[in-house]
Design a protein around this motif. Sequence first.
Motif, PDB file in Angstrom:
ATOM      1  N   GLN A   1       0.836  -1.214   0.000  1.00 47.28           N
ATOM      2  CA  GLN A   1       0.000   0.000   0.000  1.00 47.28           C
ATOM      3  C   GLN A   1       0.868   1.260   0.000  1.00 47.28           C
ATOM      4  O   GLN A   1       0.548   2.249  -0.664  1.00 47.28           O
ATOM      5  N   LEU A   2       1.974   1.198   0.725  1.00 44.41           N
ATOM      6  CA  LEU A   2       2.904   2.334   0.761  1.00 44.41           C
ATOM      7  C   LEU A   2       3.594   2.524  -0.597  1.00 44.41           C
ATOM      8  O   LEU A   2       3.579   3.611  -1.173  1.00 44.41           O
ATOM      9  N   LEU A   3       4.174   1.433  -1.117  1.00 39.88           N
ATOM     10  CA  LEU A   3       4.988   1.522  -2.331  1.00 39.88           C
ATOM     11  C   LEU A   3       4.144   1.744  -3.585  1.00 39.88           C
ATOM     12  O   LEU A   3       4.497   2.554  -4.442  1.00 39.88           O
ATOM     13  N   PHE A   4       3.029   1.030  -3.683  1.00 35.97           N
ATOM     14  CA  PHE A   4       2.181   1.223  -4.860  1.00 35.97           C
ATOM     15  C   PHE A   4       1.345   2.491  -4.756  1.00 35.97           C
ATOM     16  O   PHE A   4       0.713   2.900  -5.733  1.00 35.97           O
ATOM     17  N   GLY A   5       1.361   3.112  -3.585  1.00 41.99           N
ATOM     18  CA  GLY A   5       0.801   4.453  -3.457  1.00 41.99           C
ATOM     19  C   GLY A   5       1.672   5.467  -4.190  1.00 41.99           C
ATOM     20  O   GLY A   5       1.188   6.466  -4.721  1.00 41.99           O
ATOM     21  N   ILE A   6       2.975   5.173  -4.266  1.00 46.48           N
ATOM     22  CA  ILE A   6       3.919   6.026  -5.000  1.00 46.48           C
ATOM     23  C   ILE A   6       3.870   5.658  -6.484  1.00 46.48           C
ATOM     24  O   ILE A   6       3.785   6.512  -7.355  1.00 46.48           O
ATOM     25  N   TYR A   7       3.931   4.361  -6.740  1.00 49.45           N
ATOM     26  CA  TYR A   7       3.995   3.879  -8.129  1.00 49.45           C
ATOM     27  C   TYR A   7       2.645   3.980  -8.845  1.00 49.45           C
ATOM     28  O   TYR A   7       2.576   3.961 -10.064  1.00 49.45           O
ATOM     29  N   LYS A   8       1.582   4.131  -8.059  1.00 52.10           N
ATOM     30  CA  LYS A   8       0.220   4.300  -8.608  1.00 52.10           C
ATOM     31  C   LYS A   8      -0.230   3.101  -9.435  1.00 52.10           C
ATOM     32  O   LYS A   8      -0.603   3.228 -10.599  1.00 52.10           O
ATOM     33  N   TRP A   9      -0.175   1.908  -8.824  1.00 50.24           N
ATOM     34  CA  TRP A   9      -0.751   0.735  -9.496  1.00 50.24           C
ATOM     35  C   TRP A   9      -2.234   0.672  -9.164  1.00 50.24           C
ATOM     36  O   TRP A   9      -2.593   0.502  -7.992  1.00 50.24           O
ATOM     37  N   PRO A  10      -3.128   0.792 -10.135  1.00 45.62           N
ATOM     38  CA  PRO A  10      -4.566   0.888  -9.840  1.00 45.62           C
ATOM     39  C   PRO A  10      -5.170  -0.353  -9.176  1.00 45.62           C
ATOM     40  O   PRO A  10      -6.212  -0.254  -8.527  1.00 45.62           O
ATOM     41  N   LEU A  11      -4.528  -1.525  -9.354  1.00 47.09           N
ATOM     42  CA  LEU A  11      -5.107  -2.757  -8.812  1.00 47.09           C
ATOM     43  C   LEU A  11      -4.526  -3.143  -7.449  1.00 47.09           C
ATOM     44  O   LEU A  11      -4.778  -4.246  -6.958  1.00 47.09           O
ATOM     45  N   CYS A  12      -3.762  -2.248  -6.844  1.00 51.86           N
ATOM     46  CA  CYS A  12      -3.115  -2.583  -5.563  1.00 51.86           C
ATOM     47  C   CYS A  12      -4.132  -2.989  -4.500  1.00 51.86           C
ATOM     48  O   CYS A  12      -3.957  -4.003  -3.825  1.00 51.86           O
ATOM     49  N   ASP A  13      -5.201  -2.214  -4.328  1.00 43.89           N
ATOM     50  CA  ASP A  13      -6.192  -2.540  -3.286  1.00 43.89           C
ATOM     51  C   ASP A  13      -6.833  -3.890  -3.553  1.00 43.89           C
ATOM     52  O   ASP A  13      -7.060  -4.676  -2.625  1.00 43.89           O
ATOM     53  N   GLN A  14      -7.116  -4.174  -4.831  1.00 41.92           N
ATOM     54  CA  GLN A  14      -7.719  -5.471  -5.167  1.00 41.92           C
ATOM     55  C   GLN A  14      -6.748  -6.609  -4.885  1.00 41.92           C
ATOM     56  O   GLN A  14      -7.139  -7.663  -4.380  1.00 41.92           O
ATOM     57  N   TRP A  15      -5.478  -6.404  -5.231  1.00 42.96           N
ATOM     58  CA  TRP A  15      -4.460  -7.419  -4.946  1.00 42.96           C
ATOM     59  C   TRP A  15      -4.386  -7.682  -3.435  1.00 42.96           C
ATOM     60  O   TRP A  15      -4.348  -8.834  -3.007  1.00 42.96           O
ATOM     61  N   CYS A  16      -4.378  -6.615  -2.651  1.00 45.83           N
ATOM     62  CA  CYS A  16      -4.275  -6.757  -1.188  1.00 45.83           C
ATOM     63  C   CYS A  16      -5.514  -7.483  -0.627  1.00 45.83           C
ATOM     64  O   CYS A  16      -5.384  -8.327   0.266  1.00 45.83           O
ATOM     65  N   ASP A  17      -6.698  -7.161  -1.164  1.00 48.27           N
ATOM     66  CA  ASP A  17      -7.920  -7.872  -0.756  1.00 48.27           C
ATOM     67  C   ASP A  17      -7.816  -9.356  -1.098  1.00 48.27           C
ATOM     68  O   ASP A  17      -8.169 -10.222  -0.299  1.00 48.27           O
ATOM     69  N   PHE A  18      -7.307  -9.627  -2.300  1.00 51.70           N
ATOM     70  CA  PHE A  18      -7.180 -11.013  -2.764  1.00 51.70           C
ATOM     71  C   PHE A  18      -6.254 -11.835  -1.861  1.00 51.70           C
ATOM     72  O   PHE A  18      -6.620 -12.922  -1.417  1.00 51.70           O
ATOM     73  N   VAL A  19      -5.053 -11.318  -1.579  1.00 56.58           N
ATOM     74  CA  VAL A  19      -4.110 -12.114  -0.767  1.00 56.58           C
ATOM     75  C   VAL A  19      -4.626 -12.276   0.668  1.00 56.58           C
ATOM     76  O   VAL A  19      -4.406 -13.312   1.295  1.00 56.58           O
ATOM     77  N   ALA A  20      -5.344 -11.250   1.175  1.00 56.72           N
ATOM     78  CA  ALA A  20      -5.902 -11.347   2.534  1.00 56.72           C
ATOM     79  C   ALA A  20      -7.026 -12.375   2.598  1.00 56.72           C
ATOM     80  O   ALA A  20      -7.124 -13.151   3.560  1.00 56.72           O
ATOM     81  N   GLU A  21      -7.850 -12.433   1.562  1.00 55.87           N
ATOM     82  CA  GLU A  21      -9.002 -13.355   1.546  1.00 55.87           C
ATOM     83  C   GLU A  21      -8.624 -14.776   1.151  1.00 55.87           C
ATOM     84  O   GLU A  21      -9.129 -15.745   1.727  1.00 55.87           O
ATOM     85  N   CYS A  22      -7.764 -14.898   0.131  1.00 55.03           N
ATOM     86  CA  CYS A  22      -7.548 -16.208  -0.504  1.00 55.03           C
ATOM     87  C   CYS A  22      -6.196 -16.854  -0.216  1.00 55.03           C
ATOM     88  O   CYS A  22      -6.072 -18.077  -0.273  1.00 55.03           O
ATOM     89  N   HIS A  23      -5.195 -16.061   0.066  1.00 58.94           N
ATOM     90  CA  HIS A  23      -3.842 -16.617   0.238  1.00 58.94           C
ATOM     91  C   HIS A  23      -3.544 -16.878   1.715  1.00 58.94           C
ATOM     92  O   HIS A  23      -3.165 -17.987   2.095  1.00 58.94           O
ATOM     93  N   LYS A  24      -3.704 -15.840   2.508  1.00 57.36           N
ATOM     94  CA  LYS A  24      -3.597 -15.935   3.985  1.00 57.36           C
ATOM     95  C   LYS A  24      -2.270 -16.523   4.465  1.00 57.36           C
ATOM     96  O   LYS A  24      -2.201 -17.121   5.530  1.00 57.36           O
ATOM     97  N   LYS A  25      -1.222 -16.379   3.670  1.00 53.56           N
ATOM     98  CA  LYS A  25       0.095 -16.916   4.064  1.00 53.56           C
ATOM     99  C   LYS A  25       1.177 -15.873   3.793  1.00 53.56           C
ATOM    100  O   LYS A  25       0.926 -14.879   3.101  1.00 53.56           O
ATOM    101  N   ALA A  26       2.371 -16.151   4.282  1.00 48.78           N
ATOM    102  CA  ALA A  26       3.506 -15.253   4.051  1.00 48.78           C
ATOM    103  C   ALA A  26       3.819 -15.177   2.555  1.00 48.78           C
ATOM    104  O   ALA A  26       3.457 -16.064   1.773  1.00 48.78           O
TER     105      ALA A  26
END
Length: 273
Positions: free
Chosen positions: A201-226
């Motif tokens: 969220q910090l780094l892609f806030g600088i790089y402006k990747w539009p799908l960052c929030d969706q990616w973060c939601d995905f790994v939190a919901e579906c991956h749940k691992k390191a």
Amino acid sequence: GIARGGAGLCSRLGKGRGGLSYRKTMNRLNKSQKEKVRHFVAITDCNESLAASILRSNQWNLERAIEYVFAEGAEYSSIKPATLEKIYKQYKDKDEDLVMAAGIAKLCEDLGVDPTDPITLVISRYMGAAVMGEYTKEEFFRGFQRLNCDSVKALKKKLPALRNELDDATKFKDIYEFSFGFSREKGQKSLLLDTAIGMWQLLFGIYKWPLCDQWCDFVAECHKKAITKDTWVQLFEFAKQFGSDLSAYDENGAWPYLIDEFVEWHNEKKANA
């Protein structure tokens, strides 16, 4: 990574514009080369003639030229260890021979930056810091030597040039890759998921990747691992290549399995929207 050393080589070989030779040098350069010279000078304190010479010998590769100066500069650093010792003592923990969280917070305060400001990642990278939340004495000294700063005030003056590195595509990639090891818990190979999400969220806030929030939601919901280093590094390449448009994504490409799953998850969400 940046080779061991400091920017003192340029200091030793002279500052200033170098008169006639400076004008001749700058007149022969194109716009891109002049911009690289200006950036190089801001980081290393070389004079422009020497900067142009070093850049030319490194095929105008700014990153390589800066690394050359840092590699060579260790032996030539003009900053005395006693000077660095005084600075270090202002921030050192009272019990440990380290600059720890409280000392880093004080350094940030003296620099006029928030501890969560991404500029702290740039500084930490120059220090070659191994982990977040502490600097060893060697790392602390190394950072000040590499940046040729003999005081916190001198480091503060260099902040605008360092901040520019966050807008430079090559430099940003290096900072992004550095952030993986820097953010890991000691002794761990992978990055804790919550930490990875915070850093994305910090780094892609600088790089402006539009799908960052969706990616973060995905790994939190579906991956749940390191998060592994391969996934971390490849995600940046994925973001750079596709941005928000995943229509050209090839699932038979050499992307990590987790990225394949994200694209599938993203497309399903889009279809059901």
